[in-house]
Design an enzyme around this catalytic site. Structure first.
Site, mmCIF file in Angstrom:
data_model
loop_
_atom_site.group_PDB
_atom_site.id
_atom_site.type_symbol
_atom_site.label_atom_id
_atom_site.label_comp_id
_atom_site.label_asym_id
_atom_site.label_seq_id
_atom_site.Cartn_x
_atom_site.Cartn_y
_atom_site.Cartn_z
ATOM 1 N N LYS A 48 15.416 11.399 -11.156
ATOM 2 C CA LYS A 48 15.473 10.732 -10.009
ATOM 3 C C LYS A 48 14.322 9.671 -9.922
ATOM 4 O O LYS A 48 13.482 9.793 -10.683
ATOM 5 C CB LYS A 48 15.609 11.686 -8.923
ATOM 6 N N TYR A 280 -11.150 -8.742 0.398
ATOM 7 C CA TYR A 280 -11.179 -8.638 1.862
ATOM 8 C C TYR A 280 -12.028 -7.872 2.561
ATOM 9 O O TYR A 280 -12.270 -6.721 2.057
ATOM 10 C CB TYR A 280 -9.507 -8.350 1.991
#
Length: 392
Positions: A48, A280
């Site tokens: 999956k 940042y």
């Protein structure tokens, strides 16, 4: 396509910004190892979420080559993609919502799962429309509290399934459930869930059902709880060489080898003075004159932003950590006085035997689990496959 095993300390398998090298030989070896843990049960390789980020089709083929008798997918679309790629073996799909493509699943010989009456009714309708017998696994909730039929409703679901089976609309090929705490060996919930599962199987058998496979074991239960193996074990993260949890053991102690190596080419190397803010918010400030290296990977590629200031990287022969914040496309490492150049390789994680960090190291840095680290690596990062074996 790379034809050799990943090389954690060497050059990237292909030129470019970044790549995730997938060692299919490791996938095959892991499946063989897992079969050894449960020698009397069949093995399902769960592929999956694009094979936990490794590539579902390629990894499914490798798992089949190593003896996986079943494949597991969550969504119908994942299962259909495996059929489209040519897989014709036993394949189970379990995550359904009302109005799903049941008819196509029945037509394509995909085993489906039912946890409720609405699902069983839609499966029967699909079988009637196709004129074929649907293959169904009934799921019971033994204590996980997610999908699965509650024990109080189980006899009614079983009776309805038996009636549909007598009609010829379906065949109950499996009865199954899922553990909540198998990654914590010895947790009392494990024994309680097994008791509940045995009772659910007994109820189904008393109603006249004779499932082909009974299955409850996920990766950690396959590795540590042999009494849970029954007829089939469902192995997910362990197929890709990762330990389900530190409590279960390390990948190495379990005989598993991580299949993914994530690396990138440095995009820039530059000298900066002390006191220079990085990224940042200036979450990192250089303590003195130093060399910074720019790694062109970020949360847009699936790196966890929570690993800002902590994520480990092997660059120029040493472990570094993310300096400052992980941005969307890039982050910075402080190289100190070490030499490096644009184009040099930065290895974020791999098997660990080349000195590089592992996915588990990144999981600890981000406060998460290794499953998430590999699964979230986005399609923007190309997969390069090593040790691919031709179909027989």
């Amino acid at each position: 396509m790379s034809a050799s095993a990943p090389r954690p300390g060497g050059a990237p398998a292909e030129p470019g910004r970044a790549c995730a090298e997938i060692d299919l030989g490791a996938v095959r070896d892991n499946v063989r190892t897992l079969r050894g843990y449960a020698p009397r049960a069949e093995l399902m390789a769960v592929v999956k979420s694009d094979g936990y980020g490794h590539g579902a089709v390629r990894c499914a083929r490798a798992a089949r080559q190593a003896g996986a008798g079943w494949l597991g997918a969550a969504t119908p679309q994942e299962a259909f993609a495996l059929r489209d790629a040519g897989d014709t073996g036993r394949l189970m799909c379990w995550l359904w919502t009302p109005g799903g493509p049941w008819q196509e699943a029945v037509e394509r010989d995909i085993d489906v799962s039912a946890s409720s009456h609405w699902a069983l009714e839609e499966i029967v309708a699909a079988a009637r429309a196709t004129g074929r017998t649907a293959r169904v696994h009934l799921k019971v909730d033994t204590g996980l509290g997610r999908n699965g039929c509650q024990p109080a409703d189980w006899p009614r679901l079983v009776a309805a399934a038996r009636a549909a089976e007598a009609e010829g609309a379906l065949r109950v090929t499996g009865v199954w459930a899922h553990f909540a705490c198998a990654d914590e060996p010895g947790h009392p919930a494990n024994a309680a869930q097994l008791d509940a599962f045995r009772e659910a199987v007994a109820v189904a058998e008393r109603a006249g059902l004779d499932p082909e496979v009974r299955h409850h074991a996920n990766s950690p239960a396959t590795l540590t709880l042999p009494e849970s193996h029954f007829d089939l074990v469902r192995t997910g993260v362990s197929v890709y060489g990762l330990s389900p949890s530190p409590e279960v053991g390390t990948a190495d102690s379990l005989g598993l080898r991580p299949a993914m190596t994530l690396s990138a080419s440095l995009a820039l190397v530059k000298q900066v003075p002390g006191g220079h803010g990085v990224g940042y918010g200036h979450a990192y400030t250089t303590p003195g004159e130093t060399t910074l290296g720019l790694v062109p990977l970020g949360y847009g590629d699936g790196l966890p932003r929570h690993a800002s200031g902590a994520g480990p990287v092997l660059v120029a022969g040493k472990w570094r950590t993310v300096a400052g914040t992980v941005a969307m496309d890039q982050f910075v490492v402080d190289l100190g006085g070490d030499e490096a150049a644009a184009g040099d390789r930065a290895v974020l994680f791999g098997p660990g035997d080349g000195g590089e960090p592992t996915a588990e190291d990144w999981a600890r840095a981000a406060g998460t689990i290794s499953y998430e680290i590999v699964t979230r690596i986005s399609a923007r990062v190309p997969r390069v496959y090593a040790n691919e074996q031709a179909e027989a």
